[in-house]
Design an enzyme around this catalytic site. Structure first.
Site, mmCIF file in Angstrom:
data_model
loop_
_atom_site.group_PDB
_atom_site.id
_atom_site.type_symbol
_atom_site.label_atom_id
_atom_site.label_comp_id
_atom_site.label_asym_id
_atom_site.label_seq_id
_atom_site.Cartn_x
_atom_site.Cartn_y
_atom_site.Cartn_z
ATOM 1 N N VAL A 12 0.847 -0.788 -0.048
ATOM 2 C CA VAL A 12 -0.047 0.282 -0.131
ATOM 3 C C VAL A 12 1.185 1.627 0.022
ATOM 4 C CG1 VAL A 12 -1.892 1.345 1.287
ATOM 5 C CG2 VAL A 12 -1.918 -1.327 1.120
ATOM 6 N N LYS A 100 -6.600 -1.191 9.108
ATOM 7 C CA LYS A 100 -8.168 -1.774 10.045
ATOM 8 C C LYS A 100 -8.187 -2.219 11.033
ATOM 9 C CE LYS A 100 -6.243 -5.166 7.522
ATOM 10 N NZ LYS A 100 -6.797 -4.635 5.509
ATOM 11 N N GLU A 124 -10.007 6.018 5.693
ATOM 12 C CA GLU A 124 -10.851 5.285 4.565
ATOM 13 C C GLU A 124 -10.935 4.063 4.008
ATOM 14 O OE1 GLU A 124 -14.122 6.839 2.977
ATOM 15 O OE2 GLU A 124 -13.804 5.055 1.756
ATOM 16 N N ILE A 131 -13.117 1.099 -2.110
ATOM 17 C CA ILE A 131 -14.205 1.559 -1.823
ATOM 18 C C ILE A 131 -14.680 2.879 -1.280
ATOM 19 C CG2 ILE A 131 -17.335 0.603 -2.026
ATOM 20 C CD1 ILE A 131 -15.774 -2.204 -2.003
ATOM 21 N N GLY A 182 -0.706 -13.622 -4.422
ATOM 22 C CA GLY A 182 -0.966 -13.110 -3.961
ATOM 23 C C GLY A 182 -1.617 -11.953 -2.905
ATOM 24 N N LYS A 200 -13.558 -4.297 10.104
ATOM 25 C CA LYS A 200 -13.987 -3.681 8.379
ATOM 26 C C LYS A 200 -15.645 -3.626 9.845
ATOM 27 C CE LYS A 200 -10.710 -5.118 5.628
ATOM 28 N NZ LYS A 200 -10.416 -5.989 4.084
ATOM 29 N N GLY A 298 -5.569 -4.892 -2.903
ATOM 30 C CA GLY A 298 -4.408 -4.446 -3.677
ATOM 31 C C GLY A 298 -3.621 -3.032 -3.676
HETATM 32 N N1 HSE Z 1 -6.443 -9.054 3.812
HETATM 33 C C1 HSE Z 1 -7.746 -7.815 3.256
HETATM 34 C C2 HSE Z 1 -8.806 -8.718 2.216
HETATM 35 C C3 HSE Z 1 -6.441 -7.075 2.508
HETATM 36 O O1 HSE Z 1 -8.049 -9.989 1.235
HETATM 37 O O2 HSE Z 1 -9.626 -8.431 1.724
HETATM 38 C C4 HSE Z 1 -7.776 -6.208 2.200
HETATM 39 O O3 HSE Z 1 -7.944 -5.482 3.996
#
Ligand code: HSE
Length: 402
Positions: A12, A100, A124, A131, A182, A200, A298
């Site tokens: 990221v 998160k 965000e 999203i 990956g 989340k 991603g």
């Molecule tokens: N490991 C998380 C997923 C990455 O697969 O959604 C994004 O939070």
């Protein structure tokens, strides 16, 4: 000009640097001035990176540089990230995060700290990757009481379930494929056991209902128990198995939140959300259902959300973001036991036994089923009612039907 420091040059963090550089002109136009990466903190060396001149290993350089207005935290975890976020906020710098775990465990205190120091803490990217969901929830949907939120919040598990459904891979085969591509980590626990989706839904609940919801308050079941038999039975009656994070408004300011695999009707748009995509349905008491869909993970999708937060701060550094919530409390979250739904049951039993126990059921069939396997959908009832009826039966799988 706004100067930014990025903490962590992983997937990221490097995506944030790339987006800021690639889209610099449009970003400057929307931010009202250029946004420049001044530092990147990482313990590793990146001698070939186009950002090689920005790398530092000592956080205090960033902390003590008054030019740095925004710190982007893409380290992950809740240890070093907590320390650096705390220090950055205390130093009067806004922090933007995709983390998160940190927001779900320490969001309340970090938001308080940001407020006390007249800066922002924005995250965000922590829910739904690219999203836009948190800003719409607190801004565009601000007129509503949020009745419930239902989301496919984890890309890795959605990929695994999609491959089980579409390619007939077992859970283990699909997990290995996700790792080879990956998507899944070497240690996939946080994803497949539902912890990531749990964090989340905690963040979404806190923003929707105004109090901190801690991950340990949220009953969480992952997808390790989902088998190809379950996938086949679900398919036979027009359902897909999806890992859902859900929260619902309850009387007296309480919240019901949980994470579990569900059978989702093919008529529900969530059933069509495949691969690493995420989707979140928010039900407001004025607007009805609103759905958000896109890439939940991603490099560039997540960076898109992070950079949007940076732009928001650059545009108006001192604005109140309206993303504060109150402290949590022990009795805030109620269990989902009182929720009535139909249930999918797979048991080592005969269909006659199933009928005797549950009354009116929809029997399900699949090719190659062993003789003493009964799979069926029940009439709507609560979990305690169902458990009463199933007493003594050897249950293999038990999922709510949405
Ligand atoms: N490991 C998380 C997923 C990455 O697969 O959604 C994004 O939070």
């Amino acid at each position: 000009m706004t100067k930014v420091a990025i903490l962590g040059f992983g997937t990221v963090g490097s995506g944030v640097a790339e987006v800021l550089s690639k889209n610099s002109q449009g970003i400057a136009r929307r931010a009202g001035g250029e946004i420049q990466v001044k530092y990147i903190l990482d313990v590793r060396d990146f001698p070939d990176s186009p950002f090689k001149d920005c790398f530092v290993k000592d956080f205090s350089i960033i902390e003590n540089d008054p030019e740095v207005e925004v710190v982007v935290e893409t380290i992950g975890g809740a240890k070093v990230a907590l320390e650096f976020t705390t220090r950055a906020l205390k130093a009067g710098k806004s922090v933007v995060s995709s983390n998160k775990e940190l927001v779900a465990t320490h969001g309340y205190e970090l938001l308080q700290l940001a407020k006390a120091n007249g800066v922002s803490y924005l995250f965000e990217a922590s829910v739904g990757g690219g999203i836009p969901i948190l800003h719409p929830l607190i801004n565009c949907l601000a007129a509503n009481e949020v009745e419930q939120i239902t989301g496919i919040l984890n890309g890795t598990t959605n990929y695994i379930l999609t491959r089980m459904i579409k390619a007939g891979l077992t859970f283990d085969q699909a997990l290995k494929e996700a790792q080879d591509n990956g998507y899944a980590e070497k240690d996939p626990t946080a994803d497949v056991d539902g912890h990531d989706a749990c964090r989340k839904i905690c963040i979404l609940s806190a923003l929707a209902y105004g109090q901190h919801v801690y991950p340990q308050q949220v009953p969480t079941q992952g997808i390790r128990g989902v088998t190809l038999a379950d996938v086949a039975y679900a398919d036979s009656c027009g359902y897909k198995i999806k890992l859902l994070g859900r929260c619902l408004r309850e009387p007296e300011g309480k919240v019901c939140a949980f994470v579990a695999p569900h059978l989702v009707s093919c008529e529900n748009p969530l059933a069509g959300v495949e691969d690493v995509f995420n989707a979140i349905t928010v039900t407001g008491n004025a607007v009805g259902d609103v759905m958000f869909y896109g890439r939940g993970a991603g490099k560039l999708p997540t960076a898109s959300a992070v950079v949007a937060d940076v732009i928001e701060i650059a545009r108006d550094p001192k604005a109140d973001r309206g993303n504060q919530w109150g402290p949590g409390s022990e009795d805030l979250v109620v269990s989902d036991d009182h929720l009535t739904s139909r249930w999918y049951v797979r048991a080592n039993a005969s269909m006659d036994q199933a009928r005797l126990a549950c009354g009116e059921i929809l029997p399900l069939a699949r090719s190659g089923a062993p003789a003493r396997e009964a799979a069926f959908l029940t009439q709507p009832m609560t979990r305690p009612q169902l458990m009463d009826r199933l007493e003594g039966m050897e249950i293999c799988s038990l999922f709510r039907v949405l």
